[in-house]
Write an enzyme that holds these catalytic residues in place. Structure first.
Site, PDB file in Angstrom:
ATOM      1  N   GLU A   1     -12.440  -4.364  -4.419  1.00 18.44           N
ATOM      2  CA  GLU A   1     -12.964  -3.010  -4.183  1.00 18.44           C
ATOM      3  C   GLU A   1     -12.218  -1.948  -4.990  1.00 18.44           C
ATOM      4  OE1 GLU A   1     -12.338  -5.256  -1.599  1.00 18.44           O
ATOM      5  OE2 GLU A   1     -14.466  -5.767  -1.606  1.00 18.44           O
TER       6      GLU A   1
ATOM      7  N   ASN B   1       1.279   3.449  -2.867  1.00 16.96           N
ATOM      8  CA  ASN B   1       1.846   3.898  -4.156  1.00 16.96           C
ATOM      9  C   ASN B   1       1.388   5.312  -4.500  1.00 16.96           C
ATOM     10  OD1 ASN B   1       2.873   1.338  -4.346  1.00 16.96           O
ATOM     11  ND2 ASN B   1       1.496   0.657  -5.980  1.00 16.96           N
TER      12      ASN B   1
ATOM     13  N   HIS C   1       2.684   3.476  -8.925  1.00 16.24           N
ATOM     14  CA  HIS C   1       2.432   2.064  -9.243  1.00 16.24           C
ATOM     15  C   HIS C   1       3.613   1.462 -10.013  1.00 16.24           C
ATOM     16  CE1 HIS C   1      -1.521   2.443  -7.607  1.00 16.24           C
ATOM     17  NE2 HIS C   1      -2.017   3.176  -8.593  1.00 16.24           N
TER      18      HIS C   1
ATOM     19  N   ASP D   1       0.826  -1.206   0.000  1.00 13.30           N
ATOM     20  CA  ASP D   1       0.000   0.000   0.000  1.00 13.30           C
ATOM     21  C   ASP D   1       0.863   1.261   0.000  1.00 13.30           C
ATOM     22  OD1 ASP D   1      -2.363   1.390  -0.042  1.00 13.30           O
ATOM     23  OD2 ASP D   1      -2.794   1.152   2.100  1.00 13.30           O
TER      24      ASP D   1
ATOM     25  N   SER E   1      -8.350  -4.690   4.903  1.00 18.35           N
ATOM     26  CA  SER E   1      -8.908  -4.340   3.591  1.00 18.35           C
ATOM     27  C   SER E   1      -9.334  -5.573   2.781  1.00 18.35           C
ATOM     28  CB  SER E   1      -7.921  -3.478   2.786  1.00 18.35           C
ATOM     29  OG  SER E   1      -7.634  -2.276   3.473  1.00 18.35           O
TER      30      SER E   1
ATOM     31  N   LEU F   1      10.362 -20.571  -4.896  1.00 20.34           N
ATOM     32  CA  LEU F   1       9.352 -19.726  -4.250  1.00 20.34           C
ATOM     33  C   LEU F   1       8.007 -19.817  -4.974  1.00 20.34           C
ATOM     34  CD1 LEU F   1       8.948 -17.189  -2.206  1.00 20.34           C
ATOM     35  CD2 LEU F   1       9.229 -15.831  -4.278  1.00 20.34           C
TER      36      LEU F   1
HETATM   37  C1  IPE Z   1      -5.496  -2.729  -0.388  1.00 24.89           C
HETATM   38  O1  IPE Z   1      -5.150  -1.396  -0.470  1.00 24.89           O
HETATM   39  C2  IPE Z   1      -5.461  -3.361  -1.758  1.00 24.89           C
HETATM   40  C3  IPE Z   1      -4.137  -3.505  -2.369  1.00 24.89           C
HETATM   41  C4  IPE Z   1      -2.993  -3.214  -1.811  1.00 24.89           C
HETATM   42  C5  IPE Z   1      -4.142  -4.073  -3.699  1.00 24.89           C
HETATM   43  P1  IPE Z   1      -6.257  -0.249  -0.634  1.00 24.89           P
HETATM   44  O2  IPE Z   1      -5.499   1.021  -0.769  1.00 24.89           O
HETATM   45  O3  IPE Z   1      -7.203  -0.585  -1.715  1.00 24.89           O
HETATM   46  O4  IPE Z   1      -7.022  -0.331   0.769  1.00 24.89           O
HETATM   47  P2  IPE Z   1      -7.884   0.779   1.528  1.00 24.89           P
HETATM   48  O5  IPE Z   1      -8.898   1.298   0.564  1.00 24.89           O
HETATM   49  O6  IPE Z   1      -6.941   1.844   1.964  1.00 24.89           O
HETATM   50  O7  IPE Z   1      -8.471   0.049   2.696  1.00 24.89           O
HETATM   51  C1  IPE Z   2      -1.416   0.317  -3.410  1.00 23.62           C
HETATM   52  O1  IPE Z   2      -1.265   1.691  -3.451  1.00 23.62           O
HETATM   53  C2  IPE Z   2      -1.687  -0.267  -4.777  1.00 23.62           C
HETATM   54  C3  IPE Z   2      -3.086  -0.658  -4.995  1.00 23.62           C
HETATM   55  C4  IPE Z   2      -4.059  -0.595  -4.118  1.00 23.62           C
HETATM   56  C5  IPE Z   2      -3.409  -1.167  -6.317  1.00 23.62           C
HETATM   57  P1  IPE Z   2      -2.495   2.676  -3.463  1.00 23.62           P
HETATM   58  O2  IPE Z   2      -2.874   2.949  -4.880  1.00 23.62           O
HETATM   59  O3  IPE Z   2      -3.605   2.185  -2.606  1.00 23.62           O
HETATM   60  O4  IPE Z   2      -1.842   3.980  -2.822  1.00 23.62           O
HETATM   61  P2  IPE Z   2      -2.476   4.944  -1.753  1.00 23.62           P
HETATM   62  O5  IPE Z   2      -2.996   4.107  -0.632  1.00 23.62           O
HETATM   63  O6  IPE Z   2      -3.580   5.685  -2.448  1.00 23.62           O
HETATM   64  O7  IPE Z   2      -1.351   5.825  -1.341  1.00 23.62           O
HETATM   65 MG    MG Z   3      -4.065   2.373  -0.658  1.00 27.31          MG
END
Ligand code: IPE
Ligand code: IPE
Ligand code: MG
Length: 251
Positions: free
Chosen positions: A75, A30, A45, A28, A204, A139
């Site tokens: 989601e 990115n 990303h 999480d 999540s 792995l």
């Molecule tokens: C969880 O992260 C999903 C992934 C890392 C793919 P999210 O960014 O979607 O989660 P929430 O919305 O903050 O709970």
């Molecule tokens: C995680 O990073 C990647 C995915 C959920 C696909 P985010 O895109 O959720 O990045 P933040 O949480 O908005 O910083």
């Molecule tokens: Mg996120």
């Protein structure tokens, strides 16, 4: 090396000791990483894919047997269409670009999540990645794509129900083991260690069944900055935990 060296000898089905046989990661942050640098989210990303490469290599080096990465949740469809498309394109890019190296390094790829509703070419790429690496012994890289824990549980319940209707399973025989065999993760032990980056402390909808006794480590670092040092720090934290599985302290 100490404890790390022992990991090699642990079979995937006998998790539960001090050693993280199976590490799961909610990658999480990115978007926040990019925003903090005045960059578009896609750049975060993209850099996240580089962190995936580092992490897969390092997990293999450390002797971890299974690594599950949360790449796109059920989601995440609620994000702008352009971002969803960017994330799909990155999966396409990753498989096309990295499959040969992963294959050569003995990595076995397994993709979990809902297959229906995905662009057909993604389904083809996923099948290709799985079949080309199916015989690998290194792995296991379990990629959670279009994955939601609740969705997985409902799909498993449906499969079990269909077998009951067909007379293949007696309702009285349904137990945890039989149910588990119908999850996407069938055959892979539960995660010993869950890492979530970016400072958020929630699941999540990730691996709801499988995280029953997993140790959670939440790190402040955003995913694109996750590296070998962070990984080792999470493993060190894991080693400091006393796992009890509902029993008593054995210290
Ligand atoms: C969880 O992260 C999903 C992934 C890392 C793919 P999210 O960014 O979607 O989660 P929430 O919305 O903050 O709970
Ligand atoms: C995680 O990073 C990647 C995915 C959920 C696909 P985010 O895109 O959720 O990045 P933040 O949480 O908005 O910083
Ligand atoms: Mg996120």
């Amino acid at each position: 090396m100490g404890k790390v060296a022992q990991i090699e000898s642990l079979p995937l089905t006998e998790s539960g000791g001090e050693i993280p046989v199976h590490v799961a990661i909610i990658m999480d942050g990115n978007g926040r990483w990019a925003a903090a640098r005045g960059l578009p989210r896609i750049e975060g990303h993209r850099r996240g894919v580089e962190a995936v490469r580092r992490t897969v290599r390092h997990a293999g080096r450390r002797g971890v047997k299974a690594l599950t990465l949360f790449t796109f949740s059920s989601e995440n469809w609620s994000r702008p269409k352009s971002e969803v498309e960017d994330l799909f394109n990155l999966l396409r890019f990753f498989i096309r670009n990295d499959l040969a190296e992963l294959k050569a390094n003995g990595v076995r790829i397994k993709v979990i999540g809902r297959r229906e509703g995905l662009p057909p070419d993604i389904g083809d790429l996923v099948r290709e990645a799985e079949s080309e690496t199916a015989a690998n012994q290194g792995l296991t890289l379990q990629v959670a794509f279009n994955y939601g824990g609740r969705d997985e549980l409902v799909r498993a319940a449906r499969l079990v129900g269909e077998k009951m209707l067909a007379g293949a399973i007696d309702p009285a025989d349904v137990n945890e083991r039989i149910f588990e065999e119908h999850l996407d993760t069938a055959g892979i032990c539960d995660p010993d260690l869950l890492i979530r980056t970016s400072g958020e402390a929630r699941i999540s909808n990730f691996l709801l069944w499988q995280l029953a006794y997993t140790e959670f480590v939440f790190l402040p670092v955003c995913w694109p900055d996750f590296d070998e040092t962070e990984f080792d720090a999470a493993i060190a934290e894991f080693h400091s935990r006393e796992r009890r599985f509902g029993g008593l302290f054995h210290g």
